[in-house]
Design a protein around this motif. Structure first.
Motif, PDB file in Angstrom:
ATOM      1  N   THR A  13      -4.287  36.722 -90.479  1.00 15.00           N
ATOM      2  CA  THR A  13      -4.370  35.327 -90.883  1.00 15.00           C
ATOM      3  C   THR A  13      -3.115  34.913 -91.646  1.00 15.00           C
ATOM      4  O   THR A  13      -2.618  35.638 -92.493  1.00 15.00           O
ATOM      5  CB  THR A  13      -5.605  35.125 -91.778  1.00 15.00           C
ATOM      6  N   GLN A  14      -2.622  33.724 -91.352  1.00 15.84           N
ATOM      7  CA  GLN A  14      -1.445  33.178 -92.011  1.00 15.84           C
ATOM      8  C   GLN A  14      -1.864  32.351 -93.234  1.00 15.84           C
ATOM      9  O   GLN A  14      -2.926  31.722 -93.232  1.00 15.84           O
ATOM     10  CB  GLN A  14      -0.656  32.289 -91.047  1.00 15.84           C
ATOM     11  N   LEU A  15      -1.024  32.344 -94.251  1.00 13.96           N
ATOM     12  CA  LEU A  15      -1.283  31.590 -95.469  1.00 13.96           C
ATOM     13  C   LEU A  15      -0.357  30.374 -95.528  1.00 13.96           C
ATOM     14  O   LEU A  15       0.865  30.513 -95.570  1.00 13.96           O
ATOM     15  CB  LEU A  15      -1.041  32.466 -96.706  1.00 13.96           C
ATOM     16  N   SER A  16      -0.962  29.181 -95.555  1.00 19.57           N
ATOM     17  CA  SER A  16      -0.207  27.948 -95.762  1.00 19.57           C
ATOM     18  C   SER A  16      -0.561  27.404 -97.147  1.00 19.57           C
ATOM     19  O   SER A  16      -1.739  27.240 -97.479  1.00 19.57           O
ATOM     20  CB  SER A  16      -0.542  26.915 -94.687  1.00 19.57           C
ATOM     21  N   VAL A  17       0.453  27.142 -97.948  1.00 19.18           N
ATOM     22  CA  VAL A  17       0.249  26.679 -99.323  1.00 19.18           C
ATOM     23  C   VAL A  17       0.310  25.154 -99.358  1.00 19.18           C
ATOM     24  O   VAL A  17       1.314  24.545 -98.974  1.00 19.18           O
ATOM     25  CB  VAL A  17       1.312  27.266-100.265  1.00 19.18           C
ATOM     26  N   ASN A  18      -0.771  24.549 -99.840  1.00 19.08           N
ATOM     27  CA  ASN A  18      -0.823  23.096-100.013  1.00 19.08           C
ATOM     28  C   ASN A  18      -0.233  22.758-101.388  1.00 19.08           C
ATOM     29  O   ASN A  18      -0.740  23.211-102.416  1.00 19.08           O
ATOM     30  CB  ASN A  18      -2.274  22.622 -99.908  1.00 19.08           C
ATOM     31  N   ASN A 212     -10.324  30.816-102.548  1.00 22.34           N
ATOM     32  CA  ASN A 212      -9.593  31.329-103.698  1.00 22.34           C
ATOM     33  C   ASN A 212      -9.539  32.849-103.653  1.00 22.34           C
ATOM     34  O   ASN A 212     -10.021  33.473-102.704  1.00 22.34           O
ATOM     35  CB  ASN A 212     -10.217  30.822-105.015  1.00 22.34           C
ATOM     36  N   ARG A 213      -8.985  33.457-104.690  1.00 22.56           N
ATOM     37  CA  ARG A 213      -8.814  34.910-104.679  1.00 22.56           C
ATOM     38  C   ARG A 213     -10.135  35.655-104.741  1.00 22.56           C
ATOM     39  O   ARG A 213     -10.216  36.819-104.326  1.00 22.56           O
ATOM     40  CB  ARG A 213      -7.927  35.339-105.852  1.00 22.56           C
ATOM     41  N   ASP A 214     -11.191  35.010-105.227  1.00 24.15           N
ATOM     42  CA  ASP A 214     -12.493  35.663-105.310  1.00 24.15           C
ATOM     43  C   ASP A 214     -13.254  35.649-103.991  1.00 24.15           C
ATOM     44  O   ASP A 214     -14.012  36.566-103.701  1.00 24.15           O
ATOM     45  CB  ASP A 214     -13.352  34.994-106.385  1.00 24.15           C
ATOM     46  N   ASN A 215     -13.068  34.590-103.191  1.00 21.84           N
ATOM     47  CA  ASN A 215     -13.917  34.448-102.000  1.00 21.84           C
ATOM     48  C   ASN A 215     -13.189  34.601-100.674  1.00 21.84           C
ATOM     49  O   ASN A 215     -13.821  34.643 -99.615  1.00 21.84           O
ATOM     50  CB  ASN A 215     -14.661  33.105-102.038  1.00 21.84           C
ATOM     51  N   LEU A 216     -11.859  34.668-100.706  1.00 21.01           N
ATOM     52  CA  LEU A 216     -11.090  34.656 -99.459  1.00 21.01           C
ATOM     53  C   LEU A 216     -11.320  35.904 -98.621  1.00 21.01           C
ATOM     54  O   LEU A 216     -11.538  35.813 -97.401  1.00 21.01           O
ATOM     55  CB  LEU A 216      -9.600  34.496 -99.780  1.00 21.01           C
ATOM     56  N   ASP A 218     -13.836  38.031 -98.485  1.00 25.24           N
ATOM     57  CA  ASP A 218     -15.171  38.053 -97.880  1.00 25.24           C
ATOM     58  C   ASP A 218     -15.245  37.121 -96.679  1.00 25.24           C
ATOM     59  O   ASP A 218     -15.863  37.450 -95.654  1.00 25.24           O
ATOM     60  CB  ASP A 218     -16.231  37.635 -98.907  1.00 25.24           C
ATOM     61  N   PHE A 219     -14.632  35.949 -96.808  1.00 25.85           N
ATOM     62  CA  PHE A 219     -14.670  34.986 -95.705  1.00 25.85           C
ATOM     63  C   PHE A 219     -13.974  35.548 -94.467  1.00 25.85           C
ATOM     64  O   PHE A 219     -14.514  35.497 -93.353  1.00 25.85           O
ATOM     65  CB  PHE A 219     -14.007  33.674 -96.142  1.00 25.85           C
ATOM     66  N   LEU A 252      -1.850  36.920-100.413  1.00 26.51           N
ATOM     67  CA  LEU A 252      -1.541  37.749 -99.247  1.00 26.51           C
ATOM     68  C   LEU A 252      -2.248  39.089 -99.351  1.00 26.51           C
ATOM     69  O   LEU A 252      -2.701  39.641 -98.332  1.00 26.51           O
ATOM     70  CB  LEU A 252      -0.025  37.936 -99.136  1.00 26.51           C
ATOM     71  N   ARG A 253      -2.375  39.619-100.562  1.00 26.69           N
ATOM     72  CA  ARG A 253      -3.134  40.856-100.755  1.00 26.69           C
ATOM     73  C   ARG A 253      -4.592  40.661-100.351  1.00 26.69           C
ATOM     74  O   ARG A 253      -5.200  41.534 -99.720  1.00 26.69           O
ATOM     75  CB  ARG A 253      -3.058  41.289-102.224  1.00 26.69           C
ATOM     76  N   CYS A 254      -5.178  39.522-100.713  1.00 30.33           N
ATOM     77  CA  CYS A 254      -6.563  39.230-100.321  1.00 30.33           C
ATOM     78  C   CYS A 254      -6.709  39.200 -98.805  1.00 30.33           C
ATOM     79  O   CYS A 254      -7.710  39.686 -98.253  1.00 30.33           O
ATOM     80  CB  CYS A 254      -7.006  37.893-100.920  1.00 30.33           C
ATOM     81  N   ILE A 255      -5.729  38.623 -98.133  1.00 26.71           N
ATOM     82  CA  ILE A 255      -5.754  38.595 -96.666  1.00 26.71           C
ATOM     83  C   ILE A 255      -5.624  40.005 -96.118  1.00 26.71           C
ATOM     84  O   ILE A 255      -6.375  40.419 -95.226  1.00 26.71           O
ATOM     85  CB  ILE A 255      -4.643  37.675 -96.135  1.00 26.71           C
ATOM     86  N   ASP A 256      -4.671  40.774 -96.645  1.00 25.10           N
ATOM     87  CA  ASP A 256      -4.490  42.152 -96.188  1.00 25.10           C
ATOM     88  C   ASP A 256      -5.760  42.962 -96.373  1.00 25.10           C
ATOM     89  O   ASP A 256      -6.112  43.791 -95.515  1.00 25.10           O
ATOM     90  CB  ASP A 256      -3.350  42.816 -96.967  1.00 25.10           C
ATOM     91  N   ALA A 257      -6.459  42.739 -97.484  1.00 23.79           N
ATOM     92  CA  ALA A 257      -7.672  43.497 -97.762  1.00 23.79           C
ATOM     93  C   ALA A 257      -8.741  43.234 -96.714  1.00 23.79           C
ATOM     94  O   ALA A 257      -9.495  44.137 -96.324  1.00 23.79           O
ATOM     95  CB  ALA A 257      -8.203  43.147 -99.154  1.00 23.79           C
ATOM     96  N   ALA A 258      -8.817  41.994 -96.256  1.00 27.39           N
ATOM     97  CA  ALA A 258      -9.812  41.672 -95.226  1.00 27.39           C
ATOM     98  C   ALA A 258      -9.535  42.420 -93.935  1.00 27.39           C
ATOM     99  O   ALA A 258     -10.447  42.934 -93.275  1.00 27.39           O
ATOM    100  CB  ALA A 258      -9.836  40.163 -94.980  1.00 27.39           C
ATOM    101  N   PHE A 259      -8.271  42.532 -93.568  1.00 30.12           N
ATOM    102  CA  PHE A 259      -7.932  43.184 -92.312  1.00 30.12           C
ATOM    103  C   PHE A 259      -7.935  44.708 -92.448  1.00 30.12           C
ATOM    104  O   PHE A 259      -8.231  45.420 -91.498  1.00 30.12           O
ATOM    105  CB  PHE A 259      -6.599  42.669 -91.802  1.00 30.12           C
ATOM    106  N   ALA A 260      -7.632  45.207 -93.652  1.00 28.44           N
ATOM    107  CA  ALA A 260      -7.691  46.645 -93.873  1.00 28.44           C
ATOM    108  C   ALA A 260      -9.114  47.145 -93.764  1.00 28.44           C
ATOM    109  O   ALA A 260      -9.359  48.279 -93.353  1.00 28.44           O
ATOM    110  CB  ALA A 260      -7.120  46.974 -95.255  1.00 28.44           C
ATOM    111  N   ALA A 261     -10.078  46.283 -94.140  1.00 27.45           N
ATOM    112  CA  ALA A 261     -11.475  46.677 -94.088  1.00 27.45           C
ATOM    113  C   ALA A 261     -12.087  46.496 -92.722  1.00 27.45           C
ATOM    114  O   ALA A 261     -13.197  46.926 -92.462  1.00 27.45           O
ATOM    115  CB  ALA A 261     -12.274  45.859 -95.106  1.00 27.45           C
ATOM    116  N   ALA A 262     -11.349  45.828 -91.814  1.00 26.54           N
ATOM    117  CA  ALA A 262     -11.931  45.526 -90.494  1.00 26.54           C
ATOM    118  C   ALA A 262     -12.059  46.796 -89.658  1.00 26.54           C
ATOM    119  O   ALA A 262     -11.298  47.735 -89.813  1.00 26.54           O
ATOM    120  CB  ALA A 262     -11.040  44.524 -89.775  1.00 26.54           C
TER     121      ALA A 262
END
Length: 262
Positions: A13-18, A212-216, A218-219, A252-262
């Motif tokens: 997943t890519q991160l776009s900053v608003n 956010n960093r708490d829910n990203l 898991d989503f 980006l760490r939160c995103i990496d964590a989601a894919f590392a757990a996949a």
């Protein structure tokens, strides 16, 4: 190859900053600080994959000059994406024609709406009739179109029918439920179903609003095929404490964590 398949050749997943909230703070004074373009540049330097703005007609935060200055900045960052959000029946299309960003995200906000809080009701033929030619115009300009949508699987076929490339799932209901495990589980099932329906209809999947960093993490673990998350309020709030670079790296760490757990 379908559109979704082409877009998901890179699984992360890519991160776009608003950066809207940076502009909101700047607009409280007449000093030009904090700089919206500097904030965007620092986020890109830290590894953000793109920048998002949502210029509203009243210019309460992002102004027309910001849209063009950020477009110039993004020209110096090949491979990163510029996403402009807004209602295509208000001021969005003028920016799309002038700037030709990588992506236009259509959001069905009223002019005085506090924040985005619902998606397009594409089961209404009149809504589809308004949206479809505007989608076609964007795509003729080489601009990818994402439609801001509630997590309703039945609407995804209509999003494909009007010609959209992607949908952006409105994630506030998930974020509001995150602290309650049972409700969170129900929400993730709903979002997973909507994302799968979008993918089945050849659409890419984006997501955003109160992530956010708490829910990203898991989503992203639960919802398939999310190509991009657009995060503004929480990320800028975190940056007030951590700085832009450390904050982007942590998302980006939160995103990496989601894919590392996949």
């Amino acid at each position: 190859m379908c559109r979704a398949c082409r877009e998901h050749h890179h699984p992360q997943t890519q991160l776009s900053v608003n950066v809207n909230k940076v502009a909101l703070v700047r607009n409280t004074r007449h000093l030009g600080i904090p700089s919206v373009t500097r904030a965007a540049e620092l986020c890109l330097q830290a590894g953000a994959h793109g920048i998002t703005v949502h210029p509203r007609p009243d210019e309460r935060h992002i102004r027309a000059a910001d849209v063009h200055e950020l477009a110039a900045l993004m020209q110096r960052w090949p491979g990163r994406e510029y996403n402009i959000e807004g209602n295509p029946t208000q001021n969005l299309m003028a920016f799309i024609r002038d700037v030709r960003p990588n992506q236009a995200t259509f959001v069905p906000d009223s002019e005085d709406q506090f924040t985005s809080d619902h998606g397009w009701q594409l089961d209404d033929a009149a809504v589809r009739a308004r949206v479809k030619p505007l989608v076609a115009e964007c795509r003729s300009l080489g601009v990818r179109v994402s439609l801001f949508m509630d997590p309703a699987p039945a609407l995804m076929a209509w999003a494909a029918e009007v010609g959209a490339d992607r949908v952006e799932l409105y994630t506030e209901p998930y974020a509001a439920a995150h602290a309650d495990p049972a409700v969170r589980r129900q929400q993730l099932i709903a979002y997973g179903g909507a994302a799968q329906a979008a993918l089945t209809n050849g659409l890419g999947v984006n997501a955003g609003h109160d992530l956010n960093r708490d829910n990203l993490t898991d989503f992203l673990r639960a919802v398939p095929g999310v190509a991009e998350v657009s995060i503004g309020h929480a990320l800028i709030a975190d940056a007030l404490e951590l700085g832009y670079a450390a904050t982007v790296r942590d998302y980006l760490r939160c995103i990496d964590a989601a894919f590392a757990a996949a």
